[in-house]
Write an enzyme that holds these catalytic residues in place. Structure first.
Site, short mmCIF file in Angstrom:
data_model
loop_
_atom_site.label_atom_id
_atom_site.label_comp_id
_atom_site.label_asym_id
_atom_site.label_seq_id
_atom_site.Cartn_x
_atom_site.Cartn_y
_atom_site.Cartn_z
N GLU A 193 9.03 -4.49 10.88
CA GLU A 193 9.39 -3.16 10.37
C GLU A 193 9.78 -2.22 11.49
OE1 GLU A 193 6.72 -1.16 7.58
OE2 GLU A 193 7.90 0.68 7.74
N GLU A 239 -1.31 -5.68 9.00
CA GLU A 239 -0.54 -5.01 10.06
C GLU A 239 -1.23 -5.26 11.39
OE1 GLU A 239 0.20 -0.85 9.31
OE2 GLU A 239 0.90 -1.24 7.27
N ASP A 242 0.84 -1.20 0.00
CA ASP A 242 0.00 0.00 0.00
C ASP A 242 0.88 1.26 0.00
OD1 ASP A 242 0.88 -0.26 2.61
OD2 ASP A 242 -1.10 0.01 3.54
N SER A 243 2.21 1.08 0.06
CA SER A 243 3.16 2.19 -0.14
C SER A 243 2.95 2.80 -1.52
CB SER A 243 4.59 1.69 0.02
OG SER A 243 4.81 0.55 -0.79
#
Ligand code: MHF
Ligand code: KIV
Ligand code: MG
Length: 270
Positions: free
Chosen positions: A188, A121, A51-52
């Protein structure tokens, strides 16, 4: 000095990735279209349709506005370009708020694209969602540590695990997500020490970004690592190419040649 590993010549599956733990580090890169996915095909084990996309290619300040429809469109494109890598679909913000909604959206991913896994996430609080998906035959990567979809709630991007308390929380998250059935973890924005400890504690592979050298693999956003995304450069990004500068050089030559009528010459004319 550097080892030029042979290109990958076999289809990479969830099992291939799991078997690489403890054998050799796994390479993963993002892709969003068929053109670049085609270039990356056979060069890396995994492709993340991240989704970056929204930040790198749509100039949004964060990833939160990405939608299922957009992510599916881009995943279809990646599927056309890449044959061999394991393709992972990054579930966008708001698409997995309940187990039922997550399952409905993940089923859509499997039915409409070639993606073989989804990424969500969240830590322990998302374990029930990971369980729902894996119980229904969907392979899940759980993403912990710095969670970009939480940027507004957290008030910014902050490296995690700097205190022993935070480190313990991350370890608990990792173990709970493994227990819930995640086939891999994405770590991350955490200290290298915590990422290494988690990697040693779990049986599933860990893929790091800004998590140091002790994980079972690495992932980077392609536009960052090749110098096309100039808006920000976090510490964890290494530039393997000055892409934007190369493009500008080419453009300047094009402009000069058009202005001077050197292009098109006979070779490029009918
Ligand atoms: N182009 C791009 N690359 C990425 O790596 C990326 C995205 N987009 N979008 C989604 C998330 C957002 N990411 C980010 C964004 C900012 C920082 C950042 O500002 N990091 C600080 C660390 C601050 C601290 O020390 O706590 C840095 O200076 O590196 C980190 C990851 C990683 N992801
Ligand atoms: C930064 C990576 C892990 C990601 O989630 C993305 O590209 O969206
Ligand atoms: Mg993402």
């Amino acid at each position: 000095m550097s080892i030029q590993s042979a290109s990958i010549d076999k289809k990479v599956t969830v099992r291939t990735v799991q078997k690489l733990k403890g054998v050799e580090p796994v390479t993963m890169i993002t892709a969003y279209d068929a053109l670049f996915a085609g270039i990356f095909d056979g060069e890396v084990e995994m492709i993340l349709v991240g989704d970056s996309l929204n930040m790198s290619f749509f100039a949004e300040p964060d990833t939160l506005s990405a939608t299922m429809d957009q992510m599916i469109y881009h995943t279809k494109a990646v599927c056309k370009g890449a044959r061999l890598p394991l393709i992972v679909f990054d579930m966008p913000f708001g698409s997995y708020t309940t187990p039922e909604q997550a399952l409905e959206n993940a089923v859509r991913v499997y039915q409409e694209t070639c993606a073989e896994a989804v990424k969500i996430e969240g830590g322990r609080e998302k374990a029930h969602i990971v369980k729902k998906l894996t119980e229904n035959g969907i392979a899940v990567i759980a993403h912990i540590g710095l969670k970009p979809q939480s940027v507004r709630a957290e008030g910014g991007y902050r490296v995690q695990g700097r205190s022993e308390e935070e480190a313990m929380e991350l370890m608990e998250d990792a173990l709970a997500l493994q227990e819930a059935g995640a086939f891999a973890l994405l770590l991350e924005g955490m200290t290298s020490d915590v990422a290494r400890r988690i990697t040693e504690a779990v049986e599933i592979p860990t893929i790091g970004i800004g998590a140091g050298n002790g994980t079972d693999g690495q992932v980077l956003v392609w536009s960052d690592m090749f110098g096309f995304f100039e808006a920000f450069k976090p510490k964890f990004v290494k530039r393997y190419l000055e892409g934007a500068e190369l493009i500008r050089q080419g453009l300047r030559q094009y402009r000069e040649e058009v202005k001077s009528r050197a292009f098109p010459d006979d070779e490029h004319s009918y």
